[in-house]
Write a protein that holds these residues in place. Structure first.
Motif, mmCIF file in Angstrom:
data_model
loop_
_atom_site.group_PDB
_atom_site.id
_atom_site.type_symbol
_atom_site.label_atom_id
_atom_site.label_comp_id
_atom_site.label_asym_id
_atom_site.label_seq_id
_atom_site.Cartn_x
_atom_site.Cartn_y
_atom_site.Cartn_z
ATOM 1 N N THR A 125 0.978 -1.536 0.248
ATOM 2 C CA THR A 125 0.157 -0.018 -0.161
ATOM 3 C C THR A 125 0.697 1.170 0.300
ATOM 4 O OG1 THR A 125 0.076 0.512 2.612
ATOM 5 C CG2 THR A 125 -1.947 -1.134 1.049
ATOM 6 N N PRO A 126 0.176 2.046 -0.370
ATOM 7 C CA PRO A 126 1.663 3.654 -0.334
ATOM 8 C C PRO A 126 1.626 3.993 1.100
ATOM 9 C CG PRO A 126 -1.006 3.563 -1.617
ATOM 10 C CD PRO A 126 -0.807 2.440 -1.276
ATOM 11 N N GLU A 127 0.966 3.486 2.111
ATOM 12 C CA GLU A 127 1.299 3.747 3.195
ATOM 13 C C GLU A 127 2.569 2.805 4.079
ATOM 14 O OE1 GLU A 127 -2.031 3.225 2.322
ATOM 15 O OE2 GLU A 127 -3.060 4.912 2.559
ATOM 16 N N GLU A 128 2.539 1.592 3.640
ATOM 17 C CA GLU A 128 3.613 1.394 3.842
ATOM 18 C C GLU A 128 5.134 1.435 3.040
ATOM 19 O OE1 GLU A 128 2.780 -2.909 2.410
ATOM 20 O OE2 GLU A 128 1.243 -3.412 3.898
ATOM 21 N N ILE A 129 4.291 2.152 1.504
ATOM 22 C CA ILE A 129 5.732 3.231 1.183
ATOM 23 C C ILE A 129 5.935 3.741 1.994
ATOM 24 C CG2 ILE A 129 6.706 4.166 -1.082
ATOM 25 C CD1 ILE A 129 5.324 1.749 -2.048
ATOM 26 N N LEU A 130 5.286 5.169 2.094
ATOM 27 C CA LEU A 130 6.083 5.796 3.133
ATOM 28 C C LEU A 130 5.982 6.193 4.274
ATOM 29 C CD1 LEU A 130 1.877 8.316 1.781
ATOM 30 C CD2 LEU A 130 4.810 8.545 1.689
ATOM 31 N N ASP A 131 6.152 4.841 5.161
ATOM 32 C CA ASP A 131 6.320 4.586 6.357
ATOM 33 C C ASP A 131 8.174 3.945 5.710
ATOM 34 O OD1 ASP A 131 3.993 4.688 7.294
ATOM 35 O OD2 ASP A 131 3.921 2.988 7.776
ATOM 36 N N PHE A 132 8.154 2.804 4.480
ATOM 37 C CA PHE A 132 9.448 3.099 4.560
ATOM 38 C C PHE A 132 9.893 4.152 4.656
ATOM 39 C CE2 PHE A 132 13.211 1.322 1.871
ATOM 40 C CZ PHE A 132 13.602 0.790 2.932
ATOM 41 N N GLU A 133 10.188 5.096 3.536
ATOM 42 C CA GLU A 133 10.740 6.278 3.800
ATOM 43 C C GLU A 133 11.027 7.061 4.382
ATOM 44 O OE1 GLU A 133 10.137 10.445 0.883
ATOM 45 O OE2 GLU A 133 8.473 9.790 1.958
ATOM 46 N N THR A 134 9.879 7.027 5.418
ATOM 47 C CA THR A 134 9.995 7.659 6.516
ATOM 48 C C THR A 134 11.626 7.309 7.772
ATOM 49 O OG1 THR A 134 7.801 8.484 6.921
ATOM 50 C CG2 THR A 134 9.293 8.249 9.172
ATOM 51 N N TRP A 135 11.248 5.972 7.360
ATOM 52 C CA TRP A 135 12.237 5.080 8.189
ATOM 53 C C TRP A 135 13.389 5.738 7.816
ATOM 54 C CZ3 TRP A 135 15.474 1.298 6.401
ATOM 55 C CH2 TRP A 135 16.314 0.308 7.162
#
Length: 83
Positions: free
Chosen positions: A28-38
């Motif tokens: 999901t886009p949210e998972e990609i954004l969470d990975f980006e933050t990390w």
């Protein structure tokens, strides 16, 4: 005029593959954004969008995959700027 692009800090092939695998695992886009933050806070390889662009330049990933990931990152950035 020719310009040189600043290469992303050199990474081993294993690290590059691990990053691509982690991004591919995001559904999901949210998972990609969470990975980006990390990724941006825990590594010194540069921002994730630069790493994705480097993968695209070196043909480590397909254009379609890069477009998908970069589209999510840019849409999120645009939404944050509108707020």
């Amino acid at each position: 005029m020719t310009t040189t692009q600043r290469p992303v800090e050199s990474m081993s092939r294993g690290v590059r593959d691990a990053i691509v695998d982690q991004l591919r695992a995001c559904k999901t886009p949210e998972e990609i954004l969470d990975f980006e933050t990390w990724f941006n806070s825990e590594t010194n390889s540069g921002p994730l969008y630069e790493v994705i662009c480097d993968f695209l330049r070196t043909r480590s990933i397909s254009r379609g995959l890069a477009a998908k990931w970069l589209g999510i990152l840019l849409t999120d950035r645009d939404n944050k700027l509108k707020i």
